[in-house]
Motif scaffolding. Structure first.
Motif, PDB file in Angstrom:
ATOM      1  N   ASP A 141      -9.242   1.417  -1.886  1.00  0.00           N
ATOM      2  CA  ASP A 141      -8.609   0.146  -2.209  1.00  0.00           C
ATOM      3  C   ASP A 141      -9.206  -1.073  -1.516  1.00  0.00           C
ATOM      4  O   ASP A 141      -9.377  -0.861  -0.252  1.00  0.00           O
ATOM      5  CB  ASP A 141      -7.122   0.092  -2.072  1.00  0.00           C
ATOM      6  CG  ASP A 141      -6.285  -1.227  -2.240  1.00  0.00           C
ATOM      7  OD1 ASP A 141      -7.058  -2.132  -2.823  1.00  0.00           O
ATOM      8  OD2 ASP A 141      -5.345  -1.146  -1.617  1.00  0.00           O
ATOM      9  N   ALA A 142      -9.823  -2.150  -2.070  1.00  0.00           N
ATOM     10  CA  ALA A 142     -10.535  -3.112  -1.385  1.00  0.00           C
ATOM     11  C   ALA A 142      -9.598  -3.735  -0.128  1.00  0.00           C
ATOM     12  O   ALA A 142     -10.268  -4.216   0.748  1.00  0.00           O
ATOM     13  CB  ALA A 142     -10.922  -4.285  -2.352  1.00  0.00           C
ATOM     14  N   GLU A 143      -8.468  -3.900  -0.635  1.00  0.00           N
ATOM     15  CA  GLU A 143      -7.615  -4.483   0.672  1.00  0.00           C
ATOM     16  C   GLU A 143      -7.686  -3.530   1.827  1.00  0.00           C
ATOM     17  O   GLU A 143      -7.389  -4.013   2.948  1.00  0.00           O
ATOM     18  CB  GLU A 143      -6.369  -4.622   0.259  1.00  0.00           C
ATOM     19  CG  GLU A 143      -5.379  -5.483   0.964  1.00  0.00           C
ATOM     20  CD  GLU A 143      -5.699  -7.071   0.970  1.00  0.00           C
ATOM     21  OE1 GLU A 143      -5.854  -7.488   2.087  1.00  0.00           O
ATOM     22  OE2 GLU A 143      -6.531  -7.604   0.056  1.00  0.00           O
ATOM     23  N   MET A 145       0.912  -1.221  -0.048  1.00  0.00           N
ATOM     24  CA  MET A 145       0.017   0.040   0.230  1.00  0.00           C
ATOM     25  C   MET A 145       0.766   1.433   0.032  1.00  0.00           C
ATOM     26  O   MET A 145       0.305   2.283   0.067  1.00  0.00           O
ATOM     27  CB  MET A 145      -1.052   0.100   1.113  1.00  0.00           C
ATOM     28  CG  MET A 145      -2.109  -0.768   1.051  1.00  0.00           C
ATOM     29  SD  MET A 145      -3.473  -0.176   1.980  1.00  0.00           S
ATOM     30  CE  MET A 145      -4.044  -2.000   2.383  1.00  0.00           C
ATOM     31  N   VAL A 146       2.028   0.931   0.038  1.00  0.00           N
ATOM     32  CA  VAL A 146       2.948   2.475  -0.002  1.00  0.00           C
ATOM     33  C   VAL A 146       2.599   3.117  -1.421  1.00  0.00           C
ATOM     34  O   VAL A 146       2.918   2.536  -2.489  1.00  0.00           O
ATOM     35  CB  VAL A 146       4.533   1.983   0.016  1.00  0.00           C
ATOM     36  CG1 VAL A 146       5.260   3.201  -0.053  1.00  0.00           C
ATOM     37  CG2 VAL A 146       4.825   1.313   1.369  1.00  0.00           C
ATOM     38  N   SER A 147       2.377   4.334  -1.188  1.00  0.00           N
ATOM     39  CA  SER A 147       2.175   5.084  -2.407  1.00  0.00           C
ATOM     40  C   SER A 147       3.481   5.841  -2.773  1.00  0.00           C
ATOM     41  O   SER A 147       4.341   6.449  -1.988  1.00  0.00           O
ATOM     42  CB  SER A 147       0.876   6.019  -2.277  1.00  0.00           C
ATOM     43  OG  SER A 147       0.775   7.064  -3.046  1.00  0.00           O
ATOM     44  N   LEU A 198      -9.951  -1.564   3.014  1.00  0.00           N
ATOM     45  CA  LEU A 198     -11.193  -1.653   3.469  1.00  0.00           C
ATOM     46  C   LEU A 198     -11.310  -3.035   4.439  1.00  0.00           C
ATOM     47  O   LEU A 198     -12.153  -3.134   5.345  1.00  0.00           O
ATOM     48  CB  LEU A 198     -12.613  -1.612   2.376  1.00  0.00           C
ATOM     49  CG  LEU A 198     -12.518  -0.493   1.816  1.00  0.00           C
ATOM     50  CD1 LEU A 198     -13.593  -0.378   0.402  1.00  0.00           C
ATOM     51  CD2 LEU A 198     -12.946   0.824   2.681  1.00  0.00           C
ATOM     52  N   LYS A 199     -10.767  -4.032   3.918  1.00  0.00           N
ATOM     53  CA  LYS A 199     -10.679  -5.334   4.659  1.00  0.00           C
ATOM     54  C   LYS A 199     -10.106  -4.921   5.991  1.00  0.00           C
ATOM     55  O   LYS A 199     -10.240  -5.582   6.992  1.00  0.00           O
ATOM     56  CB  LYS A 199     -10.035  -6.347   3.862  1.00  0.00           C
ATOM     57  CG  LYS A 199     -10.798  -7.189   2.923  1.00  0.00           C
ATOM     58  CD  LYS A 199      -9.830  -8.052   2.262  1.00  0.00           C
ATOM     59  CE  LYS A 199     -10.551  -8.845   0.888  1.00  0.00           C
ATOM     60  NZ  LYS A 199      -9.521  -9.728   0.252  1.00  0.00           N
ATOM     61  N   GLN A 200      -8.687  -4.332   6.026  1.00  0.00           N
ATOM     62  CA  GLN A 200      -8.133  -3.773   7.191  1.00  0.00           C
ATOM     63  C   GLN A 200      -8.984  -3.059   8.122  1.00  0.00           C
ATOM     64  O   GLN A 200      -9.105  -3.101   9.054  1.00  0.00           O
ATOM     65  CB  GLN A 200      -6.849  -3.124   6.769  1.00  0.00           C
ATOM     66  CG  GLN A 200      -5.805  -3.632   6.232  1.00  0.00           C
ATOM     67  CD  GLN A 200      -4.764  -2.940   6.098  1.00  0.00           C
ATOM     68  OE1 GLN A 200      -4.310  -2.242   6.903  1.00  0.00           O
ATOM     69  NE2 GLN A 200      -4.022  -3.183   4.991  1.00  0.00           N
ATOM     70  N   VAL A 201      -9.967  -2.048   7.674  1.00  0.00           N
ATOM     71  CA  VAL A 201     -10.973  -1.309   8.355  1.00  0.00           C
ATOM     72  C   VAL A 201     -11.996  -2.214   9.072  1.00  0.00           C
ATOM     73  O   VAL A 201     -12.340  -2.002  10.139  1.00  0.00           O
ATOM     74  CB  VAL A 201     -11.604  -0.354   7.504  1.00  0.00           C
ATOM     75  CG1 VAL A 201     -12.504   0.485   8.436  1.00  0.00           C
ATOM     76  CG2 VAL A 201     -10.597   0.714   6.993  1.00  0.00           C
ATOM     77  N   LYS A 202     -12.359  -3.079   8.128  1.00  0.00           N
ATOM     78  CA  LYS A 202     -13.435  -4.128   8.760  1.00  0.00           C
ATOM     79  C   LYS A 202     -12.779  -4.935   9.918  1.00  0.00           C
ATOM     80  O   LYS A 202     -13.383  -5.279  10.931  1.00  0.00           O
ATOM     81  CB  LYS A 202     -13.859  -5.183   7.600  1.00  0.00           C
ATOM     82  CG  LYS A 202     -15.125  -5.926   8.072  1.00  0.00           C
ATOM     83  CD  LYS A 202     -15.479  -6.588   6.923  1.00  0.00           C
ATOM     84  CE  LYS A 202     -16.836  -7.593   7.335  1.00  0.00           C
ATOM     85  NZ  LYS A 202     -17.628  -8.261   6.232  1.00  0.00           N
ATOM     86  N   ALA A 203     -11.607  -5.293   9.631  1.00  0.00           N
ATOM     87  CA  ALA A 203     -10.938  -6.153  10.723  1.00  0.00           C
ATOM     88  C   ALA A 203     -10.835  -5.373  11.962  1.00  0.00           C
ATOM     89  O   ALA A 203     -11.041  -5.692  13.211  1.00  0.00           O
ATOM     90  CB  ALA A 203      -9.728  -6.818  10.286  1.00  0.00           C
ATOM     91  N   ALA A 204     -10.332  -4.113  11.851  1.00  0.00           N
ATOM     92  CA  ALA A 204     -10.038  -3.011  13.061  1.00  0.00           C
ATOM     93  C   ALA A 204     -11.720  -2.899  13.757  1.00  0.00           C
ATOM     94  O   ALA A 204     -11.740  -2.783  14.817  1.00  0.00           O
ATOM     95  CB  ALA A 204      -9.512  -1.840  12.427  1.00  0.00           C
ATOM     96  N   HIS A 205     -12.733  -2.952  13.006  1.00  0.00           N
ATOM     97  CA  HIS A 205     -13.975  -2.715  13.491  1.00  0.00           C
ATOM     98  C   HIS A 205     -14.398  -3.972  14.352  1.00  0.00           C
ATOM     99  O   HIS A 205     -14.876  -3.917  15.789  1.00  0.00           O
ATOM    100  CB  HIS A 205     -15.019  -2.619  12.452  1.00  0.00           C
ATOM    101  CG  HIS A 205     -16.255  -2.498  13.313  1.00  0.00           C
ATOM    102  ND1 HIS A 205     -17.395  -3.733  12.877  1.00  0.00           N
ATOM    103  CD2 HIS A 205     -17.103  -1.690  13.995  1.00  0.00           C
ATOM    104  CE1 HIS A 205     -18.450  -3.370  13.674  1.00  0.00           C
ATOM    105  NE2 HIS A 205     -18.308  -2.127  13.932  1.00  0.00           N
ATOM    106  N   ASN A 206     -14.024  -4.913  13.781  1.00  0.00           N
ATOM    107  CA  ASN A 206     -14.355  -6.256  14.728  1.00  0.00           C
ATOM    108  C   ASN A 206     -13.462  -6.170  16.016  1.00  0.00           C
ATOM    109  O   ASN A 206     -14.139  -6.742  17.217  1.00  0.00           O
ATOM    110  CB  ASN A 206     -13.875  -7.655  14.050  1.00  0.00           C
ATOM    111  CG  ASN A 206     -14.896  -7.773  12.715  1.00  0.00           C
ATOM    112  OD1 ASN A 206     -16.099  -7.335  12.888  1.00  0.00           O
ATOM    113  ND2 ASN A 206     -14.487  -8.483  11.509  1.00  0.00           N
TER     114      ASN A 206
END
Length: 192
Positions: A87-89, A1-3, A91-99
């Protein structure tokens, strides 16, 4: 994810703040509100001078506002290690953080934060989740995100049945001031 890309951001503020920041006499104030949807940091509208100006003008009209002379501060931002919410990846991290945040609240016996207000603009839950994500990365020894970039849907429909809104925008939350290469006066807002 490094831009490895640069972005131009615009920050609405008081003209006195803009002058001090541009002349390197002061720094921007870190936003640490519990409703900051991308977490703690320095907020910029990406490529939207008009949104930054509109926000500063609107803010200056509030009775207790610190903004007396609305201005726009431009910045060139190196996105660096960016949590890009397009980026879908990411959003997966954000969802995991919510859990993880939900688990923490349940185990601590505290109520989970909630987004509130018109269009859920007061993003208490989103801020808590973002800060949880950053804390989890620290605990796991992963590199910190320098910036967070997200698309914000806001305002009335542009036209009946539209998926576009009047105030849609991209915001960048800069978590590390080192990512700001420099500040500038946008041509249309430079003071006389």
């Amino acid at each position: 994810m490094v831009s490895h890309s640069l972005a131009v951001g615009y920050h609405g503020c008081d003209v006195r703040v803009a002058r001090k920041v541009i002349s390197l006499k002061d720094s921007l104030r870190l936003s640490q509100n519990p409703w900051d949807w991308l977490g703690q940091g320095y907020y910029f509208w990406e490529d939207s001078y008009a949104r930054a100006k509109s926000w500063a003008v609107g803010e200056s009209r509030r009775p207790a506002s610190d903004i007396k002379g609305p201005a726009v501060l431009g910045a060139v931002i190196d996105l660096g290690n960016c949590l890009n919410l397009a980026d879908a990846e990411a959003l997966k991290q954000v969802k995991a953080a919510h859990n993880e945040y939900k688990r923490f609240c349940n185990s601590a016996g505290i109520e989970k934060a909630k987004n509130r207000g018109p269009d859920l603009r007061a993003r208490y839950l989103d801020c808590a989740v973002m800060e949880s994500l950053h804390q989890l990365r620290r605990e796991e020894g992963k590199p910190a995100f320098d910036t967070v970039r997200g698309f914000f849907i806001e305002g009335r429909e542009l036209y009946e049945g539209a998926g576009f809104r009047e105030l849609d925008h991209i915001q960048i939350c800069v978590r590390s001031l080192d990512q700001i290469i420099g500040f500038f006066w946008p041509r249309s807002s430079a003071p006389e």
